[in-house]
Enzyme design. Sequence first.
Site, PDB file in Angstrom:
ATOM      1  N   HIS A  61       0.831  -1.207   0.000  1.00 34.87           N
ATOM      2  CA  HIS A  61       0.000   0.000   0.000  1.00 34.87           C
ATOM      3  C   HIS A  61       0.866   1.258   0.000  1.00 34.87           C
ATOM      4  O   HIS A  61       1.200   1.798   1.053  1.00 34.87           O
ATOM      5  CB  HIS A  61      -0.880  -0.039   1.252  1.00 34.87           C
ATOM      6  CG  HIS A  61      -1.987   0.967   1.251  1.00 34.87           C
ATOM      7  ND1 HIS A  61      -3.166   0.762   1.924  1.00 34.87           N
ATOM      8  CD2 HIS A  61      -2.096   2.187   0.670  1.00 34.87           C
ATOM      9  CE1 HIS A  61      -3.958   1.815   1.754  1.00 34.87           C
ATOM     10  NE2 HIS A  61      -3.322   2.691   1.001  1.00 34.87           N
ATOM     11  N   HIS A  63       1.328   5.116  -2.072  1.00 31.54           N
ATOM     12  CA  HIS A  63       0.855   6.094  -3.051  1.00 31.54           C
ATOM     13  C   HIS A  63       2.078   6.766  -3.669  1.00 31.54           C
ATOM     14  O   HIS A  63       2.781   7.507  -2.978  1.00 31.54           O
ATOM     15  CB  HIS A  63      -0.050   7.126  -2.383  1.00 31.54           C
ATOM     16  CG  HIS A  63      -1.286   6.525  -1.777  1.00 31.54           C
ATOM     17  ND1 HIS A  63      -2.440   6.326  -2.498  1.00 31.54           N
ATOM     18  CD2 HIS A  63      -1.534   6.036  -0.527  1.00 31.54           C
ATOM     19  CE1 HIS A  63      -3.358   5.756  -1.718  1.00 31.54           C
ATOM     20  NE2 HIS A  63      -2.829   5.568  -0.518  1.00 31.54           N
ATOM     21  N   ARG A  65       1.867   8.617  -6.501  1.00 34.29           N
ATOM     22  CA  ARG A  65       1.368   9.904  -7.026  1.00 34.29           C
ATOM     23  C   ARG A  65       1.601  10.142  -8.512  1.00 34.29           C
ATOM     24  O   ARG A  65       1.306  11.232  -8.998  1.00 34.29           O
ATOM     25  CB  ARG A  65       1.963  11.082  -6.240  1.00 34.29           C
ATOM     26  CG  ARG A  65       1.690  11.046  -4.743  1.00 34.29           C
ATOM     27  CD  ARG A  65       0.208  10.979  -4.433  1.00 34.29           C
ATOM     28  NE  ARG A  65      -0.072  11.211  -3.005  1.00 34.29           N
ATOM     29  CZ  ARG A  65      -1.152  10.771  -2.388  1.00 34.29           C
ATOM     30  NH1 ARG A  65      -2.066  10.068  -3.057  1.00 34.29           N
ATOM     31  NH2 ARG A  65      -1.340  11.028  -1.113  1.00 34.29           N
ATOM     32  N   ASN A  95      -5.079   5.562  -7.105  1.00 31.82           N
ATOM     33  CA  ASN A  95      -5.819   6.838  -7.043  1.00 31.82           C
ATOM     34  C   ASN A  95      -4.957   7.991  -7.547  1.00 31.82           C
ATOM     35  O   ASN A  95      -4.758   8.999  -6.883  1.00 31.82           O
ATOM     36  CB  ASN A  95      -6.335   7.120  -5.626  1.00 31.82           C
ATOM     37  CG  ASN A  95      -5.232   7.244  -4.594  1.00 31.82           C
ATOM     38  OD1 ASN A  95      -4.159   6.679  -4.764  1.00 31.82           O
ATOM     39  ND2 ASN A  95      -5.485   7.978  -3.520  1.00 31.82           N
ATOM     40  N   ASP A 306       0.793   2.639   3.749  1.00 31.12           N
ATOM     41  CA  ASP A 306      -0.109   3.715   3.313  1.00 31.12           C
ATOM     42  C   ASP A 306       0.676   5.017   3.119  1.00 31.12           C
ATOM     43  O   ASP A 306       0.203   6.112   3.443  1.00 31.12           O
ATOM     44  CB  ASP A 306      -1.279   3.913   4.286  1.00 31.12           C
ATOM     45  CG  ASP A 306      -2.398   4.757   3.679  1.00 31.12           C
ATOM     46  OD1 ASP A 306      -2.327   5.071   2.475  1.00 31.12           O
ATOM     47  OD2 ASP A 306      -3.342   5.116   4.412  1.00 31.12           O
ATOM     48  N   GLY A 325      -3.154  11.989   5.039  1.00 25.91           N
ATOM     49  CA  GLY A 325      -2.089  11.092   4.597  1.00 25.91           C
ATOM     50  C   GLY A 325      -0.744  11.436   5.202  1.00 25.91           C
ATOM     51  O   GLY A 325      -0.486  12.587   5.563  1.00 25.91           O
TER      52      GLY A 325
HETATM   53 ZN   LIG Z   1      -7.117   4.058   2.035  1.00 25.43          ZN
END
Ligand SMILES: [Zn+2]
Length: 432
Positions: A61, A63, A65, A95, A306, A325
């Site tokens: 997990h 991000h 970007r 995302n 995360d 975040g």
């Molecule tokens: Zn989430």
Amino acid sequence: MSEPGVLLRGGRVVDAGGDRIADVLVRDGTVVEVGQKLAATSVETLDAGGCIVAPGLVDLHAHLREPGNEEAETVETGARAAALGGYTAVVAMPNTDPPLDDPAVVGSVIAAGEHAACHVAPAGCITKDRRGHELAPMGELHQLGVRVFTDDGACVESAGVMRRALEYAGSLPGAVVAQHAEDAALAAGGHMHEGAWSSRLGIPGRPAEAETIVVARDVMLAELTGTAVHFLHVSTGAAVALVRDAKARGLPVTAEAAPHHFTLTDAACATFDPAFKVHPPLRTDADVDAIKAGLADGTIDVIATDHAPHRVEAKEAPFEEAPPGMLGLETALALTLTELVEPGVLDLAAALALLSWRPAAIAGLHDHGGPVAPGHPAHLCVIDPAAQWEVDPMRLASRARNTPYVGRKLTGRVRHTMLAGEPVVIDGVAQR
Ligand SMILES: [Zn+2]
């Protein structure tokens, strides 16, 4: 002619199979020998004395970007931060902007990761544009190698859509549907955990029930469809209990916890520092204790970062306006060692299982997660368990600075990381 190999000298080798003091000889991307006092010619020797030699860590997990928010992070900078944190593979959350709901966009992330410091495995969206209505082309994304499907950042709100996603994923070998379990209507307008601290601070809250309602529902859908559900960033004691119960009934559910959910509580929000804003939010002491118990008894399968970088200006906004975040890739291992292994919540092998071979198995990254044995790919990390350091956001490799651990003293640090036999971190310095 083979290229010069690498000899990791004198470490304590820890993998799913056990624990022994040994040298590890690597050639052509592969572990070729593990044993005492190996002698080899034409090798670069890296000292591992006093260190742990483990399979590279795997983050389920992160991000990164890219595409769309390269000011906060890129595949290149995120992968470098990951390698410095001991990771040899990360699952890149979809995302992005545009989102990873399309084979061409997924292909661009795979291409961007080709020369990165760790393996980058893009996750795919469950629904088009992560809107929760129409399924993304999961089959096409699966053909590109995508195994983890998630609308992370958004919860799949509709039970009907979630059921169809699970039924479809059930026909795709190795696919797992990963849920960001937060009921949007219950969490709407909230910026921290709803409880005593949110009342005192006057900040609207997100109740624990926003998480548990979705976890309870999706456990039922896992039972209905027989397809695996993975719960991202479980943050509440009640959700841990639901997952424990589901596993006891033999249902195909797995769960992860993020380091901030076992090292910080909602009390930190009293500073009004947006570095402590995250979704799902920091919870109570009792929740932290429940997450630790879930990690210790195997209810929670994975520690995932995360990792959520944000532009510096974005996180300088007032608490209620700042995006949620926190950074995680460069601190997850040390937080695990300092807060779970040192106090005896977990032993070292259990911690590495949560950080490496369990997430590798769930994400279908079968080259990663060990074992450290002849014939296996040399994705390794070498950890100095005694190294003490203090988190300084200016010294992180991530493009962003939004760590909630500024000034925190941690024990345990990555010394070397090896990706496919090549040292990508040597003595704590990134090589690519
Ligand atoms: Zn989430």
